[in-house]
Design a protein around this motif. Structure first.
Motif, PDB file in Angstrom:
ATOM      1  N   UNK A  94      -0.956  14.246  -5.154  1.00 27.68           N
ATOM      2  CA  UNK A  94      -1.061  12.927  -4.521  1.00 27.68           C
ATOM      3  C   UNK A  94      -1.578  11.878  -5.509  1.00 27.68           C
ATOM      4  N   UNK A  95      -1.365  12.088  -6.795  1.00 28.10           N
ATOM      5  CA  UNK A  95      -1.918  11.199  -7.810  1.00 28.10           C
ATOM      6  C   UNK A  95      -1.352   9.786  -7.722  1.00 28.10           C
ATOM      7  N   UNK A  96      -0.047   9.690  -7.514  1.00 31.00           N
ATOM      8  CA  UNK A  96       0.590   8.376  -7.524  1.00 31.00           C
ATOM      9  C   UNK A  96       0.733   7.763  -6.139  1.00 31.00           C
ATOM     10  N   UNK A  97       0.310   8.490  -5.111  1.00 29.26           N
ATOM     11  CA  UNK A  97       0.385   7.934  -3.768  1.00 29.26           C
ATOM     12  C   UNK A  97       0.271   9.011  -2.714  1.00 29.26           C
ATOM     13  N   UNK A  98      -0.089   8.585  -1.501  1.00 31.35           N
ATOM     14  CA  UNK A  98      -0.090   9.534  -0.384  1.00 31.35           C
ATOM     15  C   UNK A  98       1.145   9.359   0.497  1.00 31.35           C
ATOM     16  N   UNK A  99       2.078   8.521   0.046  1.00 32.82           N
ATOM     17  CA  UNK A  99       3.400   8.427   0.678  1.00 32.82           C
ATOM     18  C   UNK A  99       4.352   9.311  -0.113  1.00 32.82           C
ATOM     19  N   UNK A 100       5.149  10.076   0.603  1.00 30.79           N
ATOM     20  CA  UNK A 100       5.920  11.147  -0.032  1.00 30.79           C
ATOM     21  C   UNK A 100       6.839  10.652  -1.156  1.00 30.79           C
TER      22      UNK A 100
END
Length: 401
Positions: A94-100
């Motif tokens: 999830x480093x670049x986001x918590x959206x898939x």
């Protein structure tokens, strides 16, 4: 070597920023590194690159944002502009986001480097095969967990396109080799951020501080710890203070505010909020015991290594990766059942009522922490880069014959 590191970096609140800070601190002192270029997330405050020790030049390029779909393009552009000899990715899923989609696009960057023939290593702090998706705040829905599992497998295959994937536990190496047939996975220990001189193990006057440190609300919850300390107070009459150091997990905003309100009737419970780097030694040195109130684990624990480096006794859940880490790296602690407040209370009581036992655990953990200083970890990464570069140059030479 001109080394690019793709990472979150202080004052960022995105996960793994503290790890990057300590890794950078050691890379810049290593004579093999001529320049460090940090490709970081965008923050309001200036990046913390002021160090007392002499070292190489550091350049910061803020070129990505959490949950942005453009990160793959902006980071690639920055890599093209800086022309590095090697690239290190400091990652978890999830480093670049918590959206898939945003998360997945960011995790394609190691493949981009491979296609560009730039030597690259992914430092992967967790693997989804070892994450309890419900406890970690992803989803409790069984169907969604299967979907996440499929997505995780696909993303792992993407990440394994890197020249080398470094993981912090032998168990992760085994899983990636067995499930994916990967032959480019390497164990590089987490390492210990700072190795202070051995402490005197004395505690300050006043209440014994029972401390926990991290980002809370998903699999790290503090209600049970507060209730356990209440039980210990009742059974021993000891003067104990609960110290909750850190912030909400980004997935659970407002969690600590609610806990603070729900437990306002409990005396001597202190919430520190975000802990600045200079405050960390004070926080640990003043604590009698460090508690890990976890329901599950998502990888090697930086907090455990910190606790060891400051010579602290620890209380840990008897589960998963923490138990393995203790076995593999020589740490010791008092264990508890993660779902039982009574078990946690007994574990805390065993330490705060027996100073000889506290000292025994503290000294053992200091010894374990000093075995893997971050300077050694940085050297392991640089050696791995040298091996990758040598293989690539040999391959090019062979191809041209």
């Amino acid at each position: 070597m001109k080394l690019v590191i793709v990472t979150a970096y202080p004052p960022s609140k995105v996960t793994l920023n503290e790890y990057a800070y300590h890794l950078v601190k050691q890379f810049r002192k290593n004579e093999k590194v001529t320049e460090l270029i940090l490709l970081t997330d965008k923050t309001e405050g200036a990046k913390d690159i002021e160090f007392n020790e002499s070292g190489c030049k550091i350049t910061v390029k803020e070129c990505w944002s959490f949950n942005s779909y453009k990160n793959i393009f902006s980071v690639t552009k920055a890599i093209n502009q800086t022309k590095p000899d090697s690239v290190l990715f400091n990652l978890q899923f999830m480093k670049f986001g918590d959206k898939k989609i945003a998360a997945a696009l960011g995790l394609m960057l190691p493949l981009v480097c491979k296609l560009k023939k730039i030597p690259n290593i992914v430092l992967l702090h967790n693997i989804l095969e070892e994450v309890d998706l419900g406890s970690a705040g992803f989803t409790s829905n069984k169907l969604m967990q299967k979907i996440y599992g499929f997505i995780g497998t696909s993303l792992t295959k993407l990440i394994l396109q890197a020249d080398t994937v470094a993981v912090t536990m032998q168990k992760y190496v085994n899983i990636l080799q067995d499930k994916y047939g990967a032959n480019n996975v390497k164990l590089i220990p987490h390492g210990t951020f700072e190795i202070p001189a051995e402490p005197d193990y004395k505690l300050p006057e006043g209440p014994l501080q029972v401390m926990t440190f991290g980002k809370f609300g998903t699999y790290k919850k503090v209600e049970g710890m507060i209730e356990a300390v209440e039980l210990v107070r009742a059974s021993t009459g000891l003067n104990l203070e609960v110290v909750v150091a850190g912030t909400d997990n980004p997935n659970v905003p407002g969690y600590l505010s609610k806990v603070k309100e729900d437990y306002k009737h409990v005396p001597q419970v202190r919430f520190t909020g975000y802990v600045e780097e200079y405050e960390v030694p004070i926080l640990f040195n003043e604590s009698a015991v460090v508690v890990f109130p976890y329901k599950s684990t998502t990888g090697s624990s930086g907090v455990l290594h910190q606790a060891g480096s400051y010579g602290k006794a620890v209380v840990m859940p008897d589960l998963g990766d923490l138990a393995l880490l203790v076995q593999d790296e020589g740490y010791r602690g008092e264990f508890f059942e993660p779902t039982s407040v009574e078990s946690l209370a007994k574990a805390i009581e065993a330490i705060v009522t027996n100073d000889a036992y506290r000292l025994e655990l503290a000294k053992t953990n200091y010894k374990a922490a000093t075995a893997h200083p971050m300077s050694q970890i940085a050297e392991l990464y640089l050696h791995t880069f040298s091996t990758i570069i040598e293989k690539k140059s040999t391959g090019i030479a062979t191809a041209s014959v």
